[in-house]
Motif scaffolding. Structure first.
Motif, PDB file in Angstrom:
ATOM      1  N   LEU A  34      40.908  41.637  34.416  1.00 40.76           N
ATOM      2  CA  LEU A  34      42.214  41.444  33.800  1.00 40.76           C
ATOM      3  C   LEU A  34      43.020  40.381  34.531  1.00 40.76           C
ATOM      4  N   ASN A  35      42.892  40.331  35.849  1.00 37.00           N
ATOM      5  CA  ASN A  35      43.591  39.303  36.618  1.00 37.00           C
ATOM      6  C   ASN A  35      43.090  37.912  36.232  1.00 37.00           C
ATOM      7  N   LEU A  56      45.132  34.961  34.320  1.00 36.94           N
ATOM      8  CA  LEU A  56      45.192  33.623  34.908  1.00 36.94           C
ATOM      9  C   LEU A  56      44.730  32.575  33.896  1.00 36.94           C
ATOM     10  N   ALA A  57      43.660  32.864  33.165  1.00 39.12           N
ATOM     11  CA  ALA A  57      43.146  31.927  32.160  1.00 39.12           C
ATOM     12  C   ALA A  57      44.159  31.718  31.042  1.00 39.12           C
ATOM     13  N   VAL A  58      44.788  32.795  30.583  1.00 34.14           N
ATOM     14  CA  VAL A  58      45.797  32.682  29.521  1.00 34.14           C
ATOM     15  C   VAL A  58      47.001  31.894  30.032  1.00 34.14           C
ATOM     16  N   GLY A  59      47.428  32.169  31.236  1.00 31.78           N
ATOM     17  CA  GLY A  59      48.568  31.457  31.815  1.00 31.78           C
ATOM     18  C   GLY A  59      48.291  29.975  31.974  1.00 31.78           C
ATOM     19  N   ALA A 113      48.979  24.389  30.142  1.00 32.02           N
ATOM     20  CA  ALA A 113      48.397  23.118  29.701  1.00 32.02           C
ATOM     21  C   ALA A 113      48.957  22.708  28.342  1.00 32.02           C
ATOM     22  N   MET A 114      49.128  23.674  27.451  1.00 35.36           N
ATOM     23  CA  MET A 114      49.681  23.376  26.135  1.00 35.36           C
ATOM     24  C   MET A 114      51.130  22.895  26.256  1.00 35.36           C
TER      25      MET A 114
END
Length: 93
Positions: free
Chosen positions: A4-5, A9-12, A17-18
């Motif tokens: 989950l961490n 981190l990947a979603v953040g 970046a977007m």
């Protein structure tokens, strides 16, 4: 728990970046072309809803895609318009 961490981190990082991409495009914005395009709408909501004016002094504008839609609430055909893809390309280079 560790997965989950990493997922968070990947979603953040993806969201960051977007947002950086959007900020860079707004920084490079051609303000003169943006003013010409915004002169055809009254506000942001009109631009999103497709209520751009397709004509100015009875002359068609090449920056606006015009069309007709059927308004079900009022049972009538209405002229609608939105900025063309070429206009967006000129604005955002």
């Amino acid at each position: 728990m560790l997965v989950l961490n990493y997922l968070g981190l990947a979603v953040g990082l993806s969201v960051a970046a977007m947002l950086l991409s959007i900020a860079y495009k707004l920084f490079r914005l051609d303000r003169f072309e943006a003013k010409k395009g915004s002169s055809r709408v009254r506000g942001v909501s009109d631009a999103v809803m497709g209520r751009a004016r397709t004509r100015d002094d009875w002359l068609p504008d090449g920056r606006i895609k015009g069309g007709m839609i059927y308004n079900r609430r009022e049972n009538r055909l209405e002229v609608c318009g939105r900025l063309s893809d070429e206009a967006f390309d000129r604005i955002f280079r």
